[in-house]
Motif scaffolding. Structure first.
Motif, short mmCIF file in Angstrom:
data_model
loop_
_atom_site.label_atom_id
_atom_site.label_comp_id
_atom_site.label_asym_id
_atom_site.label_seq_id
_atom_site.Cartn_x
_atom_site.Cartn_y
_atom_site.Cartn_z
N ARG A 1 0.96 -1.04 0.04
CA ARG A 1 0.07 -0.02 0.04
C ARG A 1 0.80 1.22 -0.13
O ARG A 1 1.79 1.36 0.83
N ALA B 1 -3.65 -0.43 15.59
CA ALA B 1 -4.42 -1.19 15.03
C ALA B 1 -3.79 -2.66 14.67
O ALA B 1 -3.01 -2.81 13.87
N LEU B 2 -4.18 -3.75 15.44
CA LEU B 2 -3.33 -4.99 15.39
C LEU B 2 -3.87 -5.85 14.23
O LEU B 2 -3.38 -6.55 13.36
N LEU B 3 -5.33 -5.68 14.31
CA LEU B 3 -6.06 -6.59 13.34
C LEU B 3 -7.51 -6.51 13.08
O LEU B 3 -7.99 -5.66 14.01
N GLY B 4 -7.87 -6.68 11.93
CA GLY B 4 -9.25 -6.25 11.66
C GLY B 4 -9.86 -7.10 10.86
O GLY B 4 -9.31 -7.56 10.01
N ASP C 1 1.31 3.87 1.53
CA ASP C 1 1.03 4.51 2.65
C ASP C 1 2.16 5.59 3.21
O ASP C 1 3.12 5.36 2.78
N ARG D 1 4.23 1.16 10.00
CA ARG D 1 3.43 1.27 8.89
C ARG D 1 4.33 1.38 7.64
O ARG D 1 5.23 2.18 7.52
N GLN E 1 0.77 -9.48 6.12
CA GLN E 1 -0.46 -9.83 7.05
C GLN E 1 -0.37 -11.41 7.03
O GLN E 1 -0.16 -12.02 6.11
N PHE F 1 4.13 -4.80 3.62
CA PHE F 1 4.16 -5.07 4.97
C PHE F 1 3.49 -6.50 4.89
O PHE F 1 3.04 -6.75 3.81
N LEU G 1 -12.81 -0.96 4.27
CA LEU G 1 -12.76 -1.66 3.01
C LEU G 1 -14.25 -1.72 2.91
O LEU G 1 -15.10 -1.89 3.76
N ALA H 1 -7.75 -9.79 9.02
CA ALA H 1 -6.24 -9.65 8.63
C ALA H 1 -5.47 -9.09 9.75
O ALA H 1 -6.07 -8.20 10.48
N ALA H 2 -4.28 -9.77 9.98
CA ALA H 2 -3.54 -9.07 11.14
C ALA H 2 -2.10 -8.45 10.47
O ALA H 2 -1.73 -9.23 9.77
N GLY H 3 -1.70 -7.41 10.99
CA GLY H 3 -0.48 -6.75 10.42
C GLY H 3 0.57 -7.54 11.24
O GLY H 3 0.66 -7.53 12.52
N ARG I 1 -14.54 0.15 9.18
CA ARG I 1 -13.46 -0.42 8.75
C ARG I 1 -13.18 0.20 7.16
O ARG I 1 -14.18 0.83 6.72
N ARG J 1 3.17 -5.19 13.01
CA ARG J 1 2.61 -4.77 14.42
C ARG J 1 2.59 -5.74 15.47
O ARG J 1 2.79 -5.54 16.61
#
Ligand code: AMP
Length: 416
Positions: free
Chosen positions: A113, A280-283, A115, A121, A127, A125, A260, A305-307, A258, A310
């Motif tokens: 991304r 934000a760890l996961l969402g 970003d 960040r 996931q 990255f 998306l 999905a988790a980063g 969210r 992070r």
């Protein structure tokens, strides 16, 4: 000549950090296999349309963050900014909905991304995430959320907060969006230019805006929770009751939408203890309409999905025990053929062997054994070879002794 450096927002990962990565990957695979997930690997790039159609044209990700390029065949391709759309695409294309059961997928890999890079960040990255297809019951949502939450606990990540919300469905969301649009219209001049565009295109995305003034205004806007249809409300209550049965504490966050567009009903996020955009760890959430949108049948879906960067940032320092190697040194270059053979023999027996060739002088070799952090150094000299012996030196206490060549393997096995 000017040095070439890694592109902004990317990172090289090497030893010993790589050990933490391997450890995390193994723990992910181990933990989630008990839920029946099976690993899937999809291409790192896809047709751009896949993402604009699924994530949503008006999202930050599609508007600003995609790495899109035209290939030599004139196709518009995009480096995947997330993996759900690809998993859905792969499942439809390979007719996995008819062929596999259970339909539970797990992935680990890089995402891209554009970003703004900072700690936690990146532009490339990683996931890991899971997707479940074809199951609708709210207890499944609860089980999935609980698994994400419990996994973080097993990693030793404490002080997390679970936020949940329902973002409605195609029945109740359009009615709500009309109300939201009307309310936002009243404040139009006070919103940033981006949000002013969102009022017309997709007012729900106003809640994603990071501009403080817009966030303040967003608090005044009507919330979707108040407008949910009966089915969505019932589903949401079911998710909460499932979480209550599992003893998971959560906070309802009516502004959690969210980033998306494909989410329907359940949306959730787990945030880490310390403040900041990278907490934000996961969402994840439910995306019942996505499979149809991408040309599949009426199959429901849910995932998260988790980063991984992070998670690693929040995991307590976990020293990885690394297997230390055996270094083979020789007194003079004449013993190199014997070294070459011994290194192969020991590797065949499963030992990690560090060997270097053409280094003149035992003293130099011993220094290099030290630097390589070897546990044991074997020394081959003319006399040792003639007598069928080998000198072994323990690098921790520097003790040295000679043993019979045929005793070497059993002796080394005992050292572990
Ligand atoms: P999303 O796909 O946007 O729902 O993000 C899921 C998770 O991926 C987030 O909670 C973060 O942990 C992680 N993540 C998203 N974007 C980035 C990024 N640019 N760098 C590192 N991690 C990220």
């Amino acid at each position: 000549m000017e040095k070439i450096i890694a592109p902004k927002g990317t990172k090289d990962i090497f030893h010993p950090d790589i050990l933490q990565w391997r450890n995390l990957e193994e723990r992910i695979l181990g933990f989630f296999s008990s839920y029946g997930y099976r690993e899937i690997r999809t291409p790192l790039f896809e047709h751009s349309e896949l993402f604009s159609r699924s994530i949503g044209d008006e999202t930050e990700v599609v508007q600003k963050e995609m790495y899109t390029f035209v290939d030599k065949g004139g196709r518009s391709l995009t480096l995947r900014p997330e993996n759900t759309a690809s998993v859905v695409r792969a499942a439809i294309e390979n007719q996995l909905f008819n062929r596999l059961s259970p339909l539970r997928f797990l992935y680990i890999g890089p995402m891209f991304r554009y970003d703004k890079p900072q700690k936690g960040r990146y532009r490339q990255f990683h996931q890991f995430g899971v997707e479940i297809f074809g199951e609708d019951h709210p207890f499944l949502d609860a089980e999935l959320i609980e698994s994400a939450h419990r996994f973080l606990t097993t990693l030793g990540i404490r002080n997390t907060e679970l936020l949940i919300n329902s973002v409605g469905c195609p029945v109740c969301r359009p009615l709500y969006l009309d109300r939201l649009r009307q309310a936002a219209e009243g404040h139009r001049p006070d919103f940033c230019a981006d949000c002013q565009r969102k009022i017309d295109k997709n007012p729900l995305r106003i809640f994603d805006c990071k501009v403080p003034g817009c966030r303040e205004l967003a608090r005044e806007l009507p919330l979707l929770g108040e407008e949910l249809c009966d089915e969505c409300r019932e589903h949401h209550e079911g998710v909460k009751s499932g979480l209550d049965s599992l003893g998971v504490s959560y906070r309802e966050d009516p502004m959690l939408v969210r980033g998306l567009d494909y989410y329907q009903r359940t949306a959730f996020e787990i945030v880490g203890g310390h403040e900041g955009a990278q907490n934000a760890l996961l969402g994840g959430g439910r995306y019942n309409g996505l499979i149809r949108e991408l040309g599949g049948g009426d199959v429901s879906g849910i995932g998260f999905a988790a980063g991984m960067e992070r998670l690693l940032l929040h995991m307590p320092g976990n020293e990885q025990r690394e297997e230390k190697g055996i270094y083979i040194a020789y007194q003079s270059l004449e013993q190199m053929p014997e070294t070459l053979k011994m290194a192969r023999e020991l590797r065949e027996e499963g030992f990690t062997v560090l060997s270097e060739y053409g280094v003149k002088g035992l003293k130099k070799l011993m220094k290099r054994a030290d630097r390589a952090a070897a546990a044991i150094t074997l020394i081959l000299g003319e006399e040792e070879i003639a007598a069928g012996r080998v000198t072994v030196k323990s690098m921790s206490d520097q003790k040295q002794s000679q043993i019979e060549r045929k005793e070497l393997l059993p002796w080394l096995r005992k050292q572990n």
